[in-house]
Design a protein around this motif. Structure first.
Motif, mmCIF file in Angstrom:
data_model
loop_
_atom_site.group_PDB
_atom_site.id
_atom_site.type_symbol
_atom_site.label_atom_id
_atom_site.label_comp_id
_atom_site.label_asym_id
_atom_site.label_seq_id
_atom_site.Cartn_x
_atom_site.Cartn_y
_atom_site.Cartn_z
ATOM 1 N N ASP A 109 -29.223 10.097 -16.540
ATOM 2 C CA ASP A 109 -28.867 11.444 -16.982
ATOM 3 C C ASP A 109 -28.698 11.549 -18.495
ATOM 4 O O ASP A 109 -28.600 12.646 -19.035
ATOM 5 N N THR A 150 0.860 -1.174 0.000
ATOM 6 C CA THR A 150 0.000 0.000 0.000
ATOM 7 C C THR A 150 0.902 1.230 0.000
ATOM 8 O O THR A 150 2.051 1.165 0.443
ATOM 9 N N GLU A 209 -2.380 -1.593 5.465
ATOM 10 C CA GLU A 209 -3.197 -0.407 5.686
ATOM 11 C C GLU A 209 -3.094 0.076 7.143
ATOM 12 O O GLU A 209 -3.058 1.277 7.389
ATOM 13 N N PHE A 251 -21.741 18.222 -15.220
ATOM 14 C CA PHE A 251 -21.408 18.174 -13.793
ATOM 15 C C PHE A 251 -20.104 17.536 -13.356
ATOM 16 O O PHE A 251 -19.741 17.659 -12.208
ATOM 17 N N SER A 280 -7.682 2.396 -3.627
ATOM 18 C CA SER A 280 -9.081 2.741 -3.364
ATOM 19 C C SER A 280 -9.527 3.773 -4.389
ATOM 20 O O SER A 280 -8.707 4.376 -5.087
ATOM 21 N N MET A 319 -3.340 3.810 -0.524
ATOM 22 C CA MET A 319 -4.292 3.264 0.434
ATOM 23 C C MET A 319 -5.238 2.303 -0.262
ATOM 24 O O MET A 319 -5.727 2.575 -1.350
ATOM 25 N N CYS A 320 -5.430 1.164 0.389
ATOM 26 C CA CYS A 320 -6.369 0.180 -0.146
ATOM 27 C C CYS A 320 -7.717 0.416 0.536
ATOM 28 O O CYS A 320 -7.759 0.910 1.656
ATOM 29 N N PRO A 321 -8.789 0.064 -0.120
ATOM 30 C CA PRO A 321 -10.109 0.280 0.491
ATOM 31 C C PRO A 321 -10.437 -0.815 1.500
ATOM 32 O O PRO A 321 -11.309 -1.637 1.264
ATOM 33 N N LEU A 322 -9.717 -0.847 2.607
ATOM 34 C CA LEU A 322 -9.901 -1.938 3.559
ATOM 35 C C LEU A 322 -10.030 -1.411 4.979
ATOM 36 O O LEU A 322 -9.293 -0.519 5.392
ATOM 37 N N PRO A 323 -10.960 -1.998 5.747
ATOM 38 C CA PRO A 323 -11.189 -1.503 7.111
ATOM 39 C C PRO A 323 -10.155 -2.037 8.097
ATOM 40 O O PRO A 323 -9.416 -2.973 7.802
ATOM 41 N N LYS A 324 -10.144 -1.428 9.269
ATOM 42 C CA LYS A 324 -9.377 -1.955 10.396
ATOM 43 C C LYS A 324 -10.027 -3.243 10.875
ATOM 44 O O LYS A 324 -11.220 -3.453 10.663
ATOM 45 N N GLY A 354 -27.326 15.067 -10.789
ATOM 46 C CA GLY A 354 -27.112 13.932 -11.673
ATOM 47 C C GLY A 354 -26.094 13.009 -11.058
ATOM 48 O O GLY A 354 -25.635 13.235 -9.940
ATOM 49 N N GLY A 355 -25.754 11.973 -11.807
ATOM 50 C CA GLY A 355 -24.806 11.002 -11.292
ATOM 51 C C GLY A 355 -25.308 10.379 -10.012
ATOM 52 O O GLY A 355 -26.512 10.240 -9.803
ATOM 53 N N ALA A 356 -24.379 10.034 -9.124
ATOM 54 C CA ALA A 356 -24.760 9.421 -7.859
ATOM 55 C C ALA A 356 -24.812 10.476 -6.760
ATOM 56 O O ALA A 356 -24.668 10.177 -5.586
ATOM 57 N N GLY A 357 -25.008 11.711 -7.154
ATOM 58 C CA GLY A 357 -25.009 12.803 -6.177
ATOM 59 C C GLY A 357 -26.249 12.781 -5.302
ATOM 60 O O GLY A 357 -27.319 12.356 -5.728
ATOM 61 N N TYR A 358 -26.075 13.245 -4.080
ATOM 62 C CA TYR A 358 -27.216 13.375 -3.174
ATOM 63 C C TYR A 358 -28.058 14.584 -3.598
ATOM 64 O O TYR A 358 -27.568 15.483 -4.263
ATOM 65 N N THR A 400 -20.164 10.378 -5.091
ATOM 66 C CA THR A 400 -21.292 11.235 -4.706
ATOM 67 C C THR A 400 -20.883 12.703 -4.782
ATOM 68 O O THR A 400 -21.728 13.582 -4.735
ATOM 69 N N THR A 433 -25.121 8.872 -14.981
ATOM 70 C CA THR A 433 -25.657 7.511 -14.998
ATOM 71 C C THR A 433 -26.640 7.430 -16.164
ATOM 72 O O THR A 433 -26.897 8.436 -16.831
ATOM 73 N N LEU A 468 -19.510 13.881 -9.870
ATOM 74 C CA LEU A 468 -20.756 13.353 -10.421
ATOM 75 C C LEU A 468 -20.561 12.818 -11.835
ATOM 76 O O LEU A 468 -20.419 13.566 -12.785
ATOM 77 N N MET A 469 -20.529 11.525 -11.928
ATOM 78 C CA MET A 469 -20.393 10.830 -13.200
ATOM 79 C C MET A 469 -21.800 10.523 -13.706
ATOM 80 O O MET A 469 -22.624 10.046 -12.942
ATOM 81 N N GLU A 479 -7.890 7.101 -3.625
ATOM 82 C CA GLU A 479 -6.513 7.206 -4.105
ATOM 83 C C GLU A 479 -6.497 7.423 -5.619
ATOM 84 O O GLU A 479 -5.684 8.179 -6.150
ATOM 85 N N ILE A 516 -19.438 22.165 -1.883
ATOM 86 C CA ILE A 516 -18.984 22.243 -3.281
ATOM 87 C C ILE A 516 -20.133 22.154 -4.271
ATOM 88 O O ILE A 516 -19.997 22.574 -5.402
ATOM 89 N N HIS A 517 -21.259 21.619 -3.850
ATOM 90 C CA HIS A 517 -22.357 21.450 -4.790
ATOM 91 C C HIS A 517 -23.286 22.656 -4.845
ATOM 92 O O HIS A 517 -23.833 22.964 -5.889
ATOM 93 N N TYR A 540 -13.005 3.255 4.176
ATOM 94 C CA TYR A 540 -12.163 4.455 4.129
ATOM 95 C C TYR A 540 -11.576 4.792 5.496
ATOM 96 O O TYR A 540 -10.892 5.789 5.659
ATOM 97 N N ARG A 541 -11.895 3.970 6.495
ATOM 98 C CA ARG A 541 -11.413 4.151 7.870
ATOM 99 C C ARG A 541 -11.846 5.482 8.474
ATOM 100 O O ARG A 541 -11.176 6.032 9.330
#
Lengths: 791, 297
Positions: free
Chosen positions: A723, A37, A123, A697, A279, B1-6, B193-197, A714, A720, A717-718, A282, B266-267, B45-46
């Motif tokens: 869109d 890592t 990690e 976006f 990740s 960093m890898c996407p791994l938890p503690k 749009g996208g996966a945005g809230y 989130t 989907t 914004l890519m 990253e 930012i949005h 993401y810890r």
């Protein structure tokens, strides 16, 4: 034929992907493998005072931790991918190591790498590394970076300008003196990039006994990547092998393995296989970025709407650099040289700056630079159309290069191979039914609804051969017949999502007369000489080489068959893997039988011609290479084919929220001869989706401290499926006279057009309020603010 | 960093009592896994590293949607989004919740994510929290030591990602209003749009008598760190003969009086969010009116 290809595509390509059977780099697990890592910088600009790894090393399972300073003597800096100083241009190449030595210049810049028995432990150790930073002033705005007292990324340079090129094509002063009207146009495009579904990953396996390093990576250029890795490791190239399994999407950002060399180094040190995967965060932080540019130009026009010339300034924000960690810097050249696009201009003069700032490195992203010039001229024309009271199509018809003018030498040096621009645009207008929508627009405005119609055109310079870079344009293909009747094709035109295998199987099946299922394509291996897919070069270089080799093999096969069947060579043809005589249906032999006779029973002496035997040509295979004929004479004529396209769309703006909805989208492309329609249409669909995402976006947002604020989907914004509207596609085929098949490179074109289509459609919708757009993305709040200013 | 938890210790209790026992033992060192659509990414993401994870996946008793009486519907906390979206009872008795659920996230998340998980996560931009306010929801919280208590949705959300649930409590059941035919409703949200809230969410439930507003509830999301009820607007609307002009006027005036101060990010800026709250509330009320009139929307 096409049905067979469809079956082949489903069975060999799509089925493994959608059922999870495809093999990706992260699926590769080797005995005794260790996991790596990488610690990235928290600061955008800082001196590293110390790195304490002691606590991290105490964690059970941690094998090793390396930092830049201790590696420095053992490896070479990252090699450059382009050196235009050789062309006499201002072109700086920084000295960059895979792990920072004394200073970090962007958040996420690798500082240390940890190896442990599993990724979880690695990690955990990462959190225990203690880095002491001395923060330095940060600069994230390229115009600020150009100021005299700006913080310097590379002190030895004395300023932050990595590239400066003054482009002069034609006599700009003379041309401007003829102008009836001069328009000023500014255009700022935000930072964004392509983010594939598969982040970066690498498995490196150093075998001490053979002194050989094997590297698996999702990569589009294994041949160059091998050279890159070997150079850093100071190993002979022949002792490094790069293998590319399935690739989970590539849009230009799979070219340079700058971070992937770290697990390679670790494998060499520890003599064990090492896996690294990142990740999404990253990936956002340190995968190379693109776009992020600003045009400020004047355009000279005659009163009838004819464009004469463009002059001005162009700034590209390279982030930390764009020559070593990736190959983004050279995009500054096509950005300017593609400005004239489909039109007859007299002159352009642009001062182009590539500026470094404390952001992630600059790389390639679909469009590369051609999107930038095309977008500028289209912006200029759409603004001018309104100025001269012309429709957007009228102003284009006035300025188009005409069909009888090909081959056309563009003022920037490109030699356009063929095309029919008016025909393509007319078809797009028809497909949209533009008159109907203009009427609808009028009617809806009365009801307070604001729809807009936008259109844009593009010419895509494709298939580059660029001197002094890793993009020179060499390419080879080998086609072999084996005794089981199978045809093996070796080509590095890797499938990174563009269905290149399908195209290869199509042309081999057609040119040789064999069944698709008997063709095996071998690609993604650094032992194959070939530069891989980029610059939409697959059908230009790769396929042309494959076709040449296939034709040569066919000739060999028919010569042997002529002898075996005692028949005239010209009287033979191959169908579904069987050679037939045109006049005598009794006379036939399968290629499988033929291969067996030549290779084993009875063998060459009894089957080959005297001439073949004397020349030692005993194998049924052929190798061929291909080079672009248009780039030979003039160095500025860097590209080979020039496909074109016209898109048009209808959008609606919600005046109260500023939100844009795309109601209808049509695209007409002329990509020369189409090898495989489904592949072309899939690329058009994907490119348009990326173009719409980019203009509406997608955005990489840095704050003043150089922290990236968009590190999840989130926030970044890519688009989907929701869109993207249904896209209607049509094609016109004007074959290229220069490629073996008549096909033109077309992968980048589809992403080029949508941004200006949408921008001009929004302006059209808001015409009653005279809204002018000069900055993207068009997030609802931006449009809401523009409206607030004018209402 | 890898996407791994503690490293963490994992439990999958067989029933609610076992789960409460475990939670009582570990308290805030433990996190409840109820679908994992937020918890797992946070752990990877810890940003969150609980020592113990108590997975409720075996507690099938907490998966249900049923009619409590004429006026109320009861939903088990582990009911997934997809079950709610396609529940005939919800479609009939609480179509608002169906539409809210339909609009959130993607199919993969809907198959895993649970209503209880979303409510306890209390993301200020999430869909369910304002919907709970609009639907007069009550939450049943259970703990080993204190048994059961009922909390109103309005009191439940106290800050971004913060509720008044105690470290030893588990949300087991959600009770919401069932609709009568004389109620209209509107659900409006703005996302990019996208996966945005969503940037802002506005939900209204409206009851009219002879063109006069008899009862109205307005809940907003995205304009504050918690979902809020726009009570000042509600009381101004009540008793009014509603038409487009009056709705516009009341909302523009009263939204100012509410002195909301949405966060900037930012949005969207605070100013934009505030303006959008007005726009969407107006639209939601008009939609509710339209529904009542049977005009269709």
């Amino acid at each position: 034929m096409s049905n067979k290809i469809e079956d082949w595509r489903k069975r060999e390509r799509d089925y493994p992907i959608v059922t999870g059977k495809a093999l990706y780099t992260n699926d590769i697990n080797l005995p005794n493998m260790l996991y790596c890592t990488i610690l990235g910088s928290n600061y955008a600009h800082a001196r590293i005072k110390s790195i304490n790894v002691n606590k991290a090393l105490e964690i059970p399972g941690v094998i090793n931790i390396i930092t830049g300073a201790e590696l420095m003597d053992k490896i070479n800096p990252l090699p450059t991918n382009s050196d235009y100083s050789k062309l006499g241009w201002h072109w700086r190449i920084p000295k960059v190591y895979p792990l920072a030595i004394d200073k970090v210049r962007f958040v996420g810049e690798p500082i240390a790498a940890i190896v442990a028995t599993n990724s979880y432990i690695a990690e955990d150790a990462l959190e225990m590394i203690d880095v002491e930073y001395e923060p330095l002033p940060v600069v994230v705005n390229p115009e600020k970076a150009m100021e005299k007292d700006a913080p310097l990324l590379y002190e030895e340079w004395g300023d932050n300008i990595q590239a400066y090129i003054k482009f002069i094509h034609g006599d700009i002063e003379k041309s401007f003196s003829k102008a009836d009207k001069v328009l000023r146009v500014q255009l700022k495009e935000q930072r964004y990039s392509g983010f594939p579904i598969e982040p970066r990953c690498c498995v490196a396996d150093y075998d001490e006994r053979r002194n050989e390093l094997r590297v698996w990576l999702p990569n589009q250029t294994p041949y160059q990547s091998r050279r890159y890795i070997a150079s850093v490791l100071n190993m002979p190239e022949s002792h490094v092998k790069v293998i590319v399994p399935n690739v989970g999407g590539g849009f230009g950002n799979r070219i340079v393995p700058y971070k992937e060399v770290i697990p390679c180094i670790l494998s060499l040190i520890l003599k064990k296989p090492i896996k690294w995967f990142e990740s999404r965060r990253e990936n956002f932080l340190s995968q190379t970025h693109q776009r992020d540019l600003k045009w400020d130009v004047e355009a000279a026009f005659k009163n009838d709407g004819r464009i004469l010339s463009i002059r001005g300034r162009f700034i590209m924000d390279y982030g930390v650099e764009g020559t070593n960690r990736d190959a983004g810097s050279p995009a500054i050249v096509p950005a300017v040289r593609s400005i004239p696009s489909a039109y007859k201009l007299e002159a352009i003069q642009i001062d182009a700056y590539g500026v470094v700032t404390n952001k992630a490195p600059y790389g390639a992203y679909r469009g590369y630079g051609k999107d930038k010039g095309n977008r500028l001229i289209e912006r200029v024309l759409n603004i001018a159309a309104r100025e001269f009271n012309l429709s957007p199509e009228e102003i284009r018809f006035k300025n188009f290069i005409q069909p009888n003018e090909f081959p056309y030498r563009q003022i920037t040096g490109y030699l356009y191979d063929s095309g029919n621009y008016p025909k393509v645009l007319k078809r797009a207008l028809q497909l949209l039914n533009i008159e109907y929508w203009r009427e609808q627009q009028r009617l809806l405005r009365e009801r307070n609804r604001y729809i807009g119609i936008g259109l844009a055109f593009m010419v895509e310079p494709a298939g580059a051969s660029i001197p002094y870079s890793i993009f020179t344009g060499i390419e080879s293909a080998k086609v072999s017949l084996f005794t089981d009747g199978s045809i093996h094709v070796y080509s590095n035109t890797i499938d990174i999502g563009q269905h290149s295998k399908v195209a290869i199987v199509s042309v081999v099946a057609e040119n040789l007369g064999v069944k698709p299922e008997d063709i095996k394509v071998i690609m993604g291996d650094s032992d194959i000489v070939g530069l891989g897919p980029w610059s939409s070069r697959g059908v230009i270089y790769g396929i042309s080489a494959v076709v040449k080799a296939t034709k040569a093999l066919k000739l060999k096969i028919l010569k042997v068959a002529a002898k075996i069947l005692n028949e005239n060579f010209e009287n033979l043809y191959i169908k579904d893997g069987v050679i037939y005589s045109k006049s005598n249906s009794e006379k036939q032999i399968s290629i499988r039988d033929l291969a067996n006779r030549v290779y084993f029973f009875p063998g060459p002496q009894m089957t080959l011609t005297q001439d073949m035997l004397e020349k030692g040509e005993t194998t049924l295979e052929a190798i061929a290479s291909w080079f672009s004929p248009t780039t030979i004479k003039e160095l500025s004529s860097v590209y080979t084919t020039f496909c074109c396209g016209a898109d048009a769309a209808v959008i609606e703006v919600d005046l109260e929220t500023g939100k844009v909805k795309v109601l209808k989208y049509v695209a007409v492309h002329d990509v020369g001869k189409i090898i495989d329609l489904a592949s072309v249409e899939a690329q058009v669909q994907g490119g348009i989706a990326q173009g719409i995402g980019g203009v509406l976006f997608e955005e990489l947002i840095y704050n003043e401290d150089g922290q990236l604020l968009t590190t999840t989907f989130t926030d970044y914004l890519m688009p989907t499926a929701i869109d993207i509207p249904e896209i209607e596609i049509d094609h016109i085929e004007t074959p290229s006279p220069v490629t073996e098949t008549g096909a033109k490179g077309m992968g980048e074109g589809p992403i080029i057009i949508p941004p200006e289509v949408i921008i001009s459609a929004v302006e059209d919708a808001l015409a009653p309020f005279k809204v002018r757009i000069s900055e993207t993305p068009l997030k609802p709040e931006r449009i809401w603010r523009l409206l607030k200013c004018v209402t | 960093m890898c996407p791994l938890p503690k490293a963490f210790e994992y439990f999958a209790p067989e029933n609610i009592n076992e789960a409460l026992d475990l939670l009582n033992r570990f308290k805030d060192k433990a996190k409840i896994l109820a679908g994992g659509q937020s918890l797992i990414p946070l752990m990877k993401y810890r940003l969150l590293s609980p020592e113990y994870v108590i997975d409720l996946r075996k507690l099938k008793d907490l998966i249900f949607i049923k009619e409590k009486d004429q006026n109320r519907i009861s939903i088990g906390a582990l009911t997934t989004y997809i079950m709610i979206e396609f529940s005939p009872l919800i479609e009939q008795k609480c179509p608002l919740l169906k539409e809210v659920t339909n609009s959130l996230s993607d199919l993969q998340v809907k198959n895993r994510g649970t209503i209880g998980g979303s409510i306890c996560h209390a993301d200020p931009a999430a869909h369910y929290p304002p919907a709970m306010l609009a639907l007069n929801a009550q939450f049943k919280l259970m703990s080993k030591e204190n048994g059961e208590r009922i909390v109103n949705a309005e009191d439940f959300f106290i800050d971004a990602y913060t509720t008044l649930i105690k470290p030893d409590e588990i949300l087991t059941e959600i009770e919401i209003d069932a609709f009568q035919n004389d109620f209209g409703w509107g659900f409006e949200y703005l996302n990019y749009g996208g996966a945005g809230y969503p940037i802002v969410i506005a939900i209204t439930i409206l009851k009219m008598r002879n063109d006069v507003c008899e009862d109205v509830r307005i809940a907003l999301g995205g304009v504050s760190l918690t979902p809020i009820r726009a009570k000042i607007i509600e009381s101004s609307l009540k008793g009014e003969k509603l038409n487009s002009e009056i709705i516009d006027k009341i909302i523009f005036e009263k939204m100012e009086e509410m002195r909301i101060n949405p966060p900037s990010d930012i949005h969207a800026s605070s100013e934009y969010r505030k303006e959008m709250a007005k726009v969407l509330t107006r639209r939601a009320i008009k939609k509710a009116l339209k529904r009542l009139k049977g005009d269709g929307v």
